[in-house]
Write a protein that holds these residues in place. Structure first.
Motif, short mmCIF file in Angstrom:
data_model
loop_
_atom_site.label_atom_id
_atom_site.label_comp_id
_atom_site.label_asym_id
_atom_site.label_seq_id
_atom_site.Cartn_x
_atom_site.Cartn_y
_atom_site.Cartn_z
N ALA A 314 0.82 -1.22 0.00
CA ALA A 314 0.00 0.00 0.00
C ALA A 314 0.85 1.27 0.00
O ALA A 314 0.37 2.35 -0.37
N LEU A 315 2.12 1.16 0.41
CA LEU A 315 3.01 2.31 0.44
C LEU A 315 3.85 2.42 -0.83
O LEU A 315 4.59 3.40 -0.99
N ALA A 316 3.77 1.44 -1.69
CA ALA A 316 4.53 1.44 -2.95
C ALA A 316 3.58 1.82 -4.08
O ALA A 316 2.71 1.04 -4.46
N HIS A 317 3.75 3.01 -4.61
CA HIS A 317 2.76 3.56 -5.54
C HIS A 317 3.10 3.33 -7.00
O HIS A 317 2.30 3.63 -7.88
N ASP A 328 8.74 10.24 -1.21
CA ASP A 328 7.57 9.36 -1.23
C ASP A 328 7.24 8.84 0.17
O ASP A 328 6.08 8.62 0.50
N GLY A 329 8.27 8.64 0.99
CA GLY A 329 8.02 8.27 2.37
C GLY A 329 7.29 9.37 3.11
O GLY A 329 6.37 9.11 3.91
N LEU A 330 7.66 10.64 2.86
CA LEU A 330 6.96 11.76 3.49
C LEU A 330 5.53 11.84 3.00
O LEU A 330 4.59 12.07 3.77
N LYS A 331 5.33 11.62 1.70
CA LYS A 331 3.97 11.62 1.16
C LYS A 331 3.13 10.52 1.83
O LYS A 331 1.96 10.75 2.17
#
Length: 385
Positions: A314-317, A328-331
């Protein structure tokens, strides 16, 4: 659903990255920005097409349209601004640390609980896909019981005695520097990955440059001096250090922090040894997670949504092979935080994990920093209480 209206307090490094990440979060609009001067606020307002610019955070908080405030100011302002935001009934996402000491951060936790606001702290490394993969693997016990954690956070931006920043001044940054600024990120990340709190510490901290050359011009974090006019100033906060730690459930660990390690730009890394395997992750190579075995071939997990746990996927877009990193980690942190706000607006029961760090998490990390400073001074194990 109504758009969530956001105000940003601060105009520096953190504020810029918050603004860039927020532009990638659906249903969110940056409505206002406040700076230490109106000129600074106007520059960012024009750059990011923000409707309102204010010279003070008091003026920004008077805007009744705002729902959420991001506090991106220097450390010494965090407590007073966070307190004002909570009392104004706004949801809060603060850069760390929450305050200058754990007494103040404890007050913020109590206030937030009384006001019923949603609150978070920007510990963003928990929101990398491969960090989440390590977390889900350990929570499922597929690697066996954890017994040892090692790692650290290494940088080089203060290697020379001519390197200078406001972060070297305790009245602006706080009584700890390397530990509070970057060590706190390692502590939060490991507590999240393990699902266990740090309960005891033994620290050895060191100041490599007790005297530094402060340039005549004001310098921001990571800036380099361009002139030879300076004054010599005493430095009391640590440049580096190592800390033995005890986690809950009889897990031992050790980590090293440094802002004076040549060639290391932003190396947050950890290695977790469990009964059946070892996991290793390095923020400077964020899209892989190494897994070591004794009687089987070692392997690398790649940031490919098709291969990861559902929580990590879910965190890998982007598809596998399309690299994602620090922004992307901050997003992902912001997506998690604002999804919580959206659920609150719908009056939905919260389901599953809320993975962003709350003020309570930030407060516990401040108590860890307090214990580390005390341990280094007293040369003994100190309980985190």
């Amino acid at each position: 659903m109504e758009t969530i209206k956001v105000g940003i307090i601060g105009t520096g490094f953190s504020a810029n990255f918050h603004m860039e990440a927020l532009r990638r979060v659906p249903g969110v609009e940056i409505l206002a920005v406040a700076g230490s001067t109106m000129d600074k606020a106007l520059v960012l307002a024009e750059q990011y097409r923000i409707p309102y610019a204010y010279e003070t955070y008091h003026a920004l908080l008077s805007n009744q349209e705002l729902d959420v405030i991001h506090n991106c100011t220097p450390n010494y302002l965090h407590f007073e601004i966070n307190r004002a935001v909570i009392l104004a009934g706004k949801d809060l996402l603060s850069e760390k640390p929450l305050a200058m000491n754990s007494s103040e951060s404890g007050e913020l936790v109590s206030l937030a609980e009384q006001m019923g606001t949603i609150h978070g702290v920007c510990f963003n490394y928990r929101h990398f896909p491969m960090v989440m993969q390590a977390h889900t693997m350990l929570m499922s016990r597929q690697n066996g019981k954890c017994h040892l954690v090692t790692g650290g956070y290494l940088q080089d931006w203060l290697l020379f005695d001519t390197d200078y920043s406001w972060r070297l001044e305790p009245e602006l940054n706080g009584p700890s520097r390397a530990i509070a600024d970057i060590g706190s990120h390692w502590c939060d990340t490991m507590q999240f990955v393990l699902g266990k709190k740090i309960v005891e510490v033994f620290a050895d901290l060191k100041t490599i440059h007790p005297i530094r050359k402060k340039p005549s011009n004001n310098m921001s974090t990571y800036a380099k001096g361009l002139n030879d006019v300076f004054e010599e100033v005493d430095v009391s906060t640590e440049d580096c250090g190592s800390v033995l730690v005890h986690f809950e459930d009889d897990i031992s660990g050790v980590f090293t922090v440094s802002q004076v390690s040549a060639g290391r730009k932003n190396k947050l890394h950890f290695e977790i040894s469990s009964a059946d395997s070892t996991l290793y992750w390095d923020q400077e190579n964020p899209n892989t997670l190494w897994e070591g075995r004794r009687n089987e071939p070692n392997k690398e997990w790649y940031r490919d949504p098709a291969l990861l746990s559902p929580q990590a996927a879910a965190l890998a877009h982007l598809p596998g092979g399309h690299q994602e990193g620090w922004p992307d980690g901050l997003k992902n942190l912001f997506l998690d935080f604002y999804n919580e706000i959206k659920r609150k607006r719908r009056s939905q029961t919260i389901e599953g994990e809320r993975n962003f760090a709350t003020l309570a998490d930030g407060h516990h990390n401040m108590k860890i920093v307090d214990a580390i400073l005390m341990s280094s001074q007293q040369k003994e194990w100190i309980r985190v209480c």
